[in-house]
Design a protein around this motif. Structure first.
Motif, PDB file in Angstrom:
ATOM      1  N   PHE A 596     -86.457 -66.892  12.859  1.00  0.00           N
ATOM      2  CA  PHE A 596     -85.429 -67.609  13.602  1.00  0.00           C
ATOM      3  C   PHE A 596     -85.383 -67.071  15.030  1.00  0.00           C
ATOM      4  O   PHE A 596     -85.696 -65.901  15.270  1.00  0.00           O
ATOM      5  N   ILE A 597     -84.971 -67.913  15.954  1.00  0.00           N
ATOM      6  CA  ILE A 597     -84.602 -67.467  17.288  1.00  0.00           C
ATOM      7  C   ILE A 597     -83.190 -67.965  17.580  1.00  0.00           C
ATOM      8  O   ILE A 597     -82.759 -68.986  17.043  1.00  0.00           O
ATOM      9  N   ALA A 598     -82.458 -67.220  18.421  1.00  0.00           N
ATOM     10  CA  ALA A 598     -81.078 -67.575  18.758  1.00  0.00           C
ATOM     11  C   ALA A 598     -80.825 -67.187  20.203  1.00  0.00           C
ATOM     12  O   ALA A 598     -81.462 -66.273  20.746  1.00  0.00           O
ATOM     13  N   GLY A 599     -79.861 -67.886  20.837  1.00  0.00           N
ATOM     14  CA  GLY A 599     -79.652 -67.682  22.263  1.00  0.00           C
ATOM     15  C   GLY A 599     -78.242 -67.280  22.634  1.00  0.00           C
ATOM     16  O   GLY A 599     -77.269 -67.891  22.175  1.00  0.00           O
ATOM     17  N   THR A 600     -78.111 -66.260  23.481  1.00  0.00           N
ATOM     18  CA  THR A 600     -76.891 -65.954  24.225  1.00  0.00           C
ATOM     19  C   THR A 600     -77.288 -66.085  25.698  1.00  0.00           C
ATOM     20  O   THR A 600     -77.727 -67.152  26.102  1.00  0.00           O
ATOM     21  N   ASP A 601     -77.161 -65.006  26.499  1.00  0.00           N
ATOM     22  CA  ASP A 601     -77.843 -64.989  27.786  1.00  0.00           C
ATOM     23  C   ASP A 601     -79.167 -64.249  27.645  1.00  0.00           C
ATOM     24  O   ASP A 601     -79.860 -63.996  28.624  1.00  0.00           O
TER      25      ASP A 601
END
Length: 820
Positions: A596-601
């Motif tokens: 999985f990949i996930a984003g914040t900054d």
């Protein structure tokens, strides 16, 4: 220099949830910084508004004035000039709504509550000639009618210019004449502005759009029709958000207020300026009317007004609220049907860093409303909060025993039709006041499964039956709130942010929705609730799709289940969520369920998501100048090492080695620097990449467009082409057909467009296809080959009308390919 989410919002502060008029000490056309008011900026209604608005306004400080109506003109032109070279769409052209209608279970704060619910309803209107016929207005779901007292509902405005609904009125002398004010006046950023007033003279079968020049970008809080003349109308209007501009480029205050028409809505005259939040009419004399002017930040115009001549002239009524230093915010009124001298006034504490911002300033009653100078008595409200009375019924969450001041958002009062001493006050929960004591009647501790949803927006009487509409739909009671009947039956009003569909099962999906959590669909119209909060992104395992899912709520709070939703566990270990967007993104690799990949900054990657007891995440990319708003894996890379990211300020980067190194794939700035909303690779060719952006062309002069395509995305310096549909409005999502990659679908703030030639020519799905004129936030597509047939399913998760699906079955052999 890093650009914070706060900075991105400040540049568009004038169009945020809150926006245009300043606190009383400020000039009326100066927008305050909402983050100066923590009682406001910390609330969930504000945070989800912040997320939506920063997408649509950036990089402007304003939504273009004529955005909605201009988009409809462009759609009409595209319809007239429909491309004759466009190949037939093999996937089919008839959309089917699959709900939720309703959502079952999951009502916030009610242990064991399994009662059905729907989406946010802004207003209710009852046919004075037929107590079984009612209309309700969905936040972004249009007008629905019931002719059997809520047993079933029918949508009436799916093809109209705007499905955002603020107020509905039926002419007392002609039930076929109905007025609908488009645009929802709850000061929330996901409460879209409208495009004018809809009028029907045939009971809602057909509609005419009126007042576009007067009401475009505004919202409606109330409409009243004269009891003897269906052409005499008074309307209260306020600020709109997602479709309305800021005070910096439009006259402050003067554009909204009280308007009157004496010719059935053909022409309008403004009778009182300000942010009009309520109208009450004397039941014995239509000419006597009371109005609340209630800019939520406070304004010198705010207060209670009265007219004795149907709006020709107005007098501001002096009341105890005028001497309170905290300041007047949103104003709600209720007149007693059995004694028109009894008037109640409920006022929000203005957001100005004085007092209890966003809480309850107070509740007052007068018994001589018709007098030249009415006298007022304050009603104690400490029993509805933590004992102070400064939070009150619209600022205290009893279910969680916590402060939640949001009187600017959910705030409504209504008097019992037979007893002027009984008042119903709705905020987060619903309270009943009998003239002496308060009782909470929405989440009764003795029978929690019999309660209603939180965040009350409308109350209406049908004889002795009280109707209550809120963030979860509509309910009724005939015993003063001791018991409630659920009326959500087949109402499909869910405001989805994201969704996922099963890779092989055509009757399974997950959806994350505004305020109503995450739910699953397993066929039929009902969707059981499975997780709370504002449901956001989600994913379904490829190898174990019946049991292994990921869901999330606001701020990238990810949970995982390995048993089909029977239990969930937190799955965020290792992620720093400090700068996560309200609706944050994560993505599963199609070839490996653990990746999985996930984003914040920053970008985060998990390599063991479903494979271990407690999944972990590692930083996987460079720190970015703004939040990550879009993610995509290349399906053709079975190693899961090729993926791309897009940000809130329009930056695009790609890796082919799992995040070891990154390439800026738009160094020449061919894709305009607006909010990136989605990315999609051609499933068979990682060099072909599509990107959608939000905002409007005016924000990037000389760089129009909302959909861009690269044919060499893996190159050191990819090229990009503008392949946009011919409409200037936010584009939210893009999907590519895995069976025929030349088929591309784009979801916008007004429906879905498709191309059968990779973006050269476009056709829009019109409402006649079954898909309403509604914002589509997520498109998901799956192709399942079994035996000699192939089934392709396209699902559109809308922000206001639930989910719609296109399905086609064909021989399993390869389709003919149009040029890509």
């Amino acid at each position: 220099m890093k650009i914070s989410l706060r900075y991105l919002g400040l540049i568009s502060a004038a169009v945020l949830t809150l926006g245009t008029a300043a606190a009383q000490a400020q000039p009326a056309n100066v927008a305050p910084d909402p983050f100066d008011f923590p009682q406001l900026s910390g609330r969930k209604p504000f945070l989800r508004a912040w997320w939506l608005l920063q997408q649509r306004a950036f990089p402007l400080s304003d939504i273009p004035k004529d955005a909605l109506l201009r988009a409809h003109r462009q759609i009409d032109e595209a319809r007239r000039n429909r491309p004759v070279t466009q190949s037939p769409l093999a996937i089919g052209t008839n959309w089917v709504n699959i709900g939720p209608a309703p959502i079952t279970g999951g009502q916030i704060g009610t242990t064991g509550n399994t009662r059905p619910m729907s989406g946010r309803i802004a207003d209710i209107a009852v046919d004075p000639a037929n107590p079984n016929r009612w209309f309700v207005g969905g936040a972004q779901g249009g007008v629905w009618e019931t002719t059997n007292a809520g047993a079933t509902w029918t949508p009436k405005t799916d093809a109209q210019v705007s499905l955002a609904t603020g107020a509905i009125a039926i002419a007392p002398t002609d039930s076929n004449t109905i007025y609908v004010g488009t645009g929802e006046a709850v000061f929330s950023g996901d409460a879209y502005a409208g495009g004018g007033l809809l009028k029907s003279t045939d009971g809602g079968t057909s509609w005419q759009l009126l007042g576009t020049s007067v009401f475009n970008r505004s919202t409606f809080s109330d409409i009243k029709v004269a009891p003897t003349d269906p052409n005499f109308i008074v309307a209260a209007t306020s600020r709109g958000i997602a479709g309305r501009g800021a005070a910096t480029s439009s006259p402050p205050e003067s554009a909204t207020g009280i308007y009157r028409s004496v010719d059935g809505g053909a022409t309008w005259t403004q009778k009182l300026p300000g942010r009009a939040t309520d109208i009450e009419v004397d039941p014995l004399a239509y000419k006597i009317q009371y109005v609340g002017i209630g800019e939520i930040f406070g304004s010198t115009l705010n207060g209670v007004y009265r007219t004795r001549n149907a709006g020709d002239t107005w007098t501001r009524l002096v009341g105890p609220w005028d001497s309170l230093t905290a300041g007047i915010g949103r104003v709600e009124l209720a007149i007693a049907p059995s004694n028109s001298n009894v008037l109640y006034v409920s006022i929000q504490d203005a957001i100005n860093n004085i007092g209890t911002d966003s809480g309850l300033l107070g509740l007052w009653r007068t018994d001589n409303a018709r007098a030249p100078v009415p006298t007022w008595t304050r009603i104690a409200t400490g029993a509805t909060d933590n004992g102070t009375g400064t939070l009150g019924y619209c600022g205290w969450n009893r279910a969680f025993n916590s402060s939640q001041p949001q009187c600017w958002y959910s705030h409504e009062i209504k008097v019992d039709p037979a007893n002027p001493d009984i008042l119903y006050a709705g905020g987060i929960e619903l309270y009943k006041y009998n003239g002496t004591t308060w009782s909470e009647i929405s989440l009764t501790s003795s029978s929690p499964q019999n309660g209603i949803h939180v965040d009350q927006h409308a109350l209406e009487w049908v004889g002795n039956r009280l109707l209550s509409a809120n963030d979860g739909g509509i309910w009724s009671t005939t015993d003063g709130g001791a018991t409630w009947s659920d009326l959500n039956t087949n109402l499909s009003l869910t405001q989805f942010y994201d969704g996922s569909i099963h890779p092989t099962d055509p009757a399974f999906a997950l959806g994350g929705s505004q305020d109503n959590g995450t739910m699953k669909w397993t066929g039929g119209d009902a969707w059981p609730w499975i997780a709370g909060g504002d449901g956001t992104d989600n994913a379904i395992s490829t190898t174990r799709p019946n049991t292994d899912w990921a869901v999330s709520s606001q701020g990238l709070s990810i949970q995982r289940t390995l048993n089909g939703g029977l239990s969930f566990s937190s799955a965020i270990s290792g992620i720093n969520r400090t700068n996560a967007p309200f609706v944050a993104r994560f993505e599963k690799c199609q070839a490996n369920d653990n990746v999985f990949i996930a984003g914040t900054d920053n970008l985060w990657r998990s390599n063991n998501f479903f494979g271990v007891t407690a999944p972990t995440w590692l930083s996987n990319g460079p720190e970015l100048a703004s939040g990550i708003t879009a993610l995509a894996f290349a399906a053709s890379d079975a190693t899961c090492n090729t993926y791309a990211v897009g940000t809130a300020n329009g930056q695009l980067q790609l890796t082919t080695n799992g995040g070891v190194s990154w390439t800026v794939i738009d160094a020449a700035n061919a894709v305009p620097n607006r909010n990136v909303t989605d990315l999609a690779f051609d499933p068979t060719n990682a060099n072909v990449l599509y990107v959608t952006v939000s905002g409007f062309d005016a924000g990037t002069p000389g760089q129009p467009g909302h959909l861009f395509k690269s044919l060499n995305a893996l190159a050191a310096a990819p090229g990009w082409a503008n392949v946009s549909p011919p409409v200037d409005l936010p584009h939210n999502t893009v999907a590519v057909d895995p069976g025929t990659p030349a088929n591309v679908f784009v979801g916008t703030d007004l429906g879905v467009w498709y191309s059968t030639d990779g973006g050269t020519a476009w056709t829009r799905f019109e409402p006649e296809s079954g898909l309403p004129n509604v914002a589509v936030f997520e498109l998901q597509i799956a192709r399942n080959v079994a035996a000699s047939t192939a089934t392709t399913r396209l699902a559109a998760f809308t922000h206001g009308r639930g989910t719609f699906v296109l399905t086609s079955t064909e021989p399993a052999g390869p389709r003919s390919r149009a040029a890509r």
